[in-house]
Design an enzyme around this catalytic site. Structure first.
Site, PDB file in Angstrom:
ATOM      1  N   ARG A   1       7.120  74.323  39.466  1.00  0.00           N
ATOM      2  CA  ARG A   1       8.463  74.039  38.950  1.00  0.00           C
ATOM      3  C   ARG A   1       8.458  72.632  38.348  1.00  0.00           C
ATOM      4  NH1 ARG A   1      13.795  72.056  42.112  1.00  0.00           N
ATOM      5  NH2 ARG A   1      15.055  71.908  40.233  1.00  0.00           N
TER       6      ARG A   1
ATOM      7  N   HIS B   1      17.419  67.748  34.925  1.00  0.00           N
ATOM      8  CA  HIS B   1      17.163  67.180  36.253  1.00  0.00           C
ATOM      9  C   HIS B   1      17.509  65.685  36.209  1.00  0.00           C
ATOM     10  CE1 HIS B   1      14.639  67.887  40.077  1.00  0.00           C
ATOM     11  NE2 HIS B   1      15.067  66.642  40.170  1.00  0.00           N
TER      12      HIS B   1
ATOM     13  N   GLU C   1      20.746  70.208  41.344  1.00  0.00           N
ATOM     14  CA  GLU C   1      21.543  69.514  42.361  1.00  0.00           C
ATOM     15  C   GLU C   1      22.851  68.902  41.860  1.00  0.00           C
ATOM     16  OE1 GLU C   1      19.160  66.926  44.792  1.00  0.00           O
ATOM     17  OE2 GLU C   1      18.007  68.605  45.548  1.00  0.00           O
TER      18      GLU C   1
ATOM     19  N   ASN D   1      17.734  74.125  47.227  1.00  0.00           N
ATOM     20  CA  ASN D   1      16.986  72.924  47.615  1.00  0.00           C
ATOM     21  C   ASN D   1      17.478  72.547  49.008  1.00  0.00           C
ATOM     22  OD1 ASN D   1      16.143  73.034  44.972  1.00  0.00           O
ATOM     23  ND2 ASN D   1      16.909  71.022  44.394  1.00  0.00           N
TER      24      ASN D   1
ATOM     25  N   TYR E   1      16.860  70.379  52.556  1.00  0.00           N
ATOM     26  CA  TYR E   1      16.108  69.312  53.206  1.00  0.00           C
ATOM     27  C   TYR E   1      16.575  68.996  54.626  1.00  0.00           C
ATOM     28  CZ  TYR E   1      13.923  67.818  48.773  1.00  0.00           C
ATOM     29  OH  TYR E   1      13.177  67.753  47.626  1.00  0.00           O
TER      30      TYR E   1
ATOM     31  N   GLU F   1      13.195  73.580  46.530  1.00  0.00           N
ATOM     32  CA  GLU F   1      12.742  72.262  46.991  1.00  0.00           C
ATOM     33  C   GLU F   1      12.844  72.175  48.496  1.00  0.00           C
ATOM     34  OE1 GLU F   1      14.229  68.510  45.430  1.00  0.00           O
ATOM     35  OE2 GLU F   1      14.369  69.398  43.428  1.00  0.00           O
TER      36      GLU F   1
HETATM   37  C1  NOJ Z   1      15.986  66.287  45.224  1.00  0.00           C
HETATM   38  C2  NOJ Z   1      15.769  65.999  43.779  1.00  0.00           C
HETATM   39  O1  NOJ Z   1      15.882  67.170  43.042  1.00  0.00           O
HETATM   40  C3  NOJ Z   1      14.451  65.305  43.478  1.00  0.00           C
HETATM   41  O2  NOJ Z   1      14.515  64.795  42.193  1.00  0.00           O
HETATM   42  C4  NOJ Z   1      14.199  64.230  44.513  1.00  0.00           C
HETATM   43  O3  NOJ Z   1      13.064  63.480  44.211  1.00  0.00           O
HETATM   44  C5  NOJ Z   1      14.058  64.895  45.860  1.00  0.00           C
HETATM   45  N1  NOJ Z   1      15.297  65.572  46.191  1.00  0.00           N
HETATM   46  C6  NOJ Z   1      13.745  63.930  46.996  1.00  0.00           C
HETATM   47  O4  NOJ Z   1      14.777  63.019  47.152  1.00  0.00           O
END
Ligand code: NOJ
Length: 531
Positions: free
Chosen positions: A96, A141, A186, A326, A328, A398
């Site tokens: 990606r 992005h 995002e 995404n 985390y 992500e």
């Molecule tokens: C989300 C973002 O899409 C990416 O650009 C960023 O580097 C990562 N998170 C880590 O923070």
């Protein structure tokens, strides 16, 4: 056989996972990700236009943690062959990456298309395909052309058409080879974080209307792009398009906070997803109501959350082919106390909801303090999306772990990826979620926005002092290649990576993947049962 059964029963009693089926379903895809400004460099190559990062970081370099910019970054504009080589070596099913809007359209608008810009992505796409790696392409992005920012950026409703023009041009060049597209990365960062806090380029803080006007424009821009692909390219190329959302999983601090927590989920995730994925379309009704009341209290004669016309609702509703996730981290939710003013959304709380977000003192953190290590949030988030959006297929676009340590023996990153992937497996196997793939952020260390090069997310370490920006695999790269090769979380022995310890720059002393006392005890018991 008896031994296996005894082993499994003991494992269960122990709360272990030794008999878990750690294989991924057939067809499950593994990838890794980057984005244009974070890796490409070549900020002024050929006729490329300027984006918001070029301008801000040249004028005020001190805004990033190390005073650095993405001017050269990983130099992927020139070193793209190395990127393809890494993707191939890892055995990735897909890579990606994003396209830089101002590289394709130097003015940001459709009056001029850069031949060299188009050519760069042709080389990358063709090279990936020749290596058996599928390109997954993000259109936008965070790297908005400066011209468009100067006209108000995501707060100007005209951006909807400017983005659609750009998307149409990109599709016309690459849709014959790219089958998976993400329109916008995002929006929660782009709109909520950016306008509420104003600490990310272009550093515009306007928390009254900014987040909400941006929210609406992002949805409309995404929808128009999706429809262009759907109407013109899908009939020929059968690809799919989505928008990448980055929810933070929200968990109630106590039982009393359950209802408020669900409202907060709708505020954070639903506001960016309900208009697309629900059958009725439009904002989450509870959020719409709260925003109308709160705006009234603040003296607004209208809601700060702009309404949709019926036509706009219809335009947005149903514009997905999968859910791009995404994921985390997580936060705990509680109601603010009487004398307490909640911090800014979405990091600390919301005044609109009277909500405070906290972390659990027991959680571990990555060096990027925003990212608490909360693997169970992955499974819960997947389930929330599954329940709310009719078991939509989910591509995790992500997930990754940040360290300051550039060392190669990155056992914490391995642990993070392994634990999150285990939760993905549980979501698929135990909960019946339709997760079709997983993406590590990131293929390599890169420019981590306001943190510059101080935060490393890479499976590959990048030497930013070397003119060729040499890339070296970390232990996590070897681990991930192994997972992909075996299509399973089994077959993982940390000893395989020990040799990288000596090449570590600063030692990374936690090794959560090594054998535990419990495991040793269990082996001891088993040997006795067998003998
Ligand atoms: C989300 C973002 O899409 C990416 O650009 C960023 O580097 C990562 N998170 C880590 O923070």
């Amino acid at each position: 056989m008896l031994c296996v059964t005894v082993f499994c029963v003991l494992s269960l009693i122990w709360g272990g996972s030794w008999c878990e089926d750690l294989r991924f379903p057939p067809g499950f895809q593994f990838g890794a990700a980057t984005s244009a400004y974070q890796v490409e460099g070549a900020w002024n190559a050929s006729d490329k236009g300027r984006n918001v990062w070029d301008i801000m970081l040249h004028n005020t370099p001190s805004v990033t943690a190390d005073g650095q910019s993405g001017d050269i970054a990983c130099d992927s504009y020139h070193q793209w062959r190395m990127d393809i080589h890494m993707a191939k070596t890892l055995g990735l099913h897909f890579y990606r990456f994003s396209i830089a809007w101002s590289r394709i359209l130097p003015t940001g608008f459709s009056n001029k298309i850069s031949k060299d810009g188009v050519g760069y992505y042709n080389k990358l796409i063709d090279g990936l395909l020749r290596s058996g790696v599928e390109p997954v392409v993000t259109l936008y992005h965070y790297d908005l052309p400066q011209n468009i920012q100067s006209l108000g950026g995501w707060a100007n409703p005209l951006i909807v058409d400017w983005f659609a023009d750009y998307a149409g041009i990109v599709f016309s060049h690459y849709a014959d080879r790219v089958k998976t597209w993400i329109t916008i990365n995002e929006p929660l960062i782009l709109c909520d974080h950016m306008y509420n806090v104003g600490d990310i380029v272009p550093m515009v803080k306007e928390d009254l209307l900014g987040p909400y006007v941006c929210n609406k424009n992002v949805l409309l821009a995404h929808a128009k792009a999706w429809r262009i692909y759907n109407d013109t390219y899908k009939p020929h190329y059968h690809g799919k398009v989505s928008i990448a959302n980055n929810p933070i999983w929200l968990e109630p601090l106590s039982e009393e906070d359950e209802e408020l927590t669900e409202l907060a989920r709708e505020f954070g995730t639903g506001r960016y997803s309900d208009p697309i994925y629900t059958e009725q379309g439009g904002w989450p009704p509870a959020v719409e109501e709260i925003m109308a009341e709160y705006s009234k209290k603040q003296g607004f004669p209208y809601s700060r959350l702009p309404s949709f016309t019926e036509e706009e609702k219809k335009l947005i509703q149903g514009t997905y082919d999968f859910f791009s996730l995404n994921q985390y981290t997580s936060r705990l939710v509680r109601a603010a106390h009487e004398d307490e003013t909640p911090g800014t959304w979405f990091s600390f709380g919301s005044k609109e909801l009277n909500v405070v977000l906290e972390t659990d003192p027991k959680w571990a953190f990555s060096d990027l303090k925003m990212i608490a290590v909360t693997p169970s949030g992955m499974r819960r988030q997947i389930n929330w999306i599954k329940e709310r959006y009719n078991n939509v297929s989910i591509l995790i676009t992500e997930n990754g772990f940040a360290t300051r340590d550039p060392g190669l023996y990155d056992t914490q990153r391995i642990h993070f990826i392994r634990e999150y992937l285990r939760e993905v497996l549980l979501a698929i196997k135990e909960d019946g979620a339709n997760v079709i793939g997983y993406t590590v952020w990131s293929l390599m260390d890169n420019f981590e926005w306001m943190f510059g090069y101080t935060m490393k997310f890479g499976l590959y370490a990048v030497d930013f002092s070397h003119p060729l920006r040499l890339r070296t695999p970390r232990a996590s790269a070897l681990f991930y290649a192994n997972v992909i090769k075996h299509h399973s979380l089994d077959n993982h022995s940390p000893e395989q990576y020990q040799h990288l310890k000596s090449t570590n720059l600063k030692s990374n002393n936690s090794s959560p993947a090594t054998i535990s006392i419990k495991e040793l005890l269990l082996i001891f018991i088993l040997i006795h049962v067998i003998l």
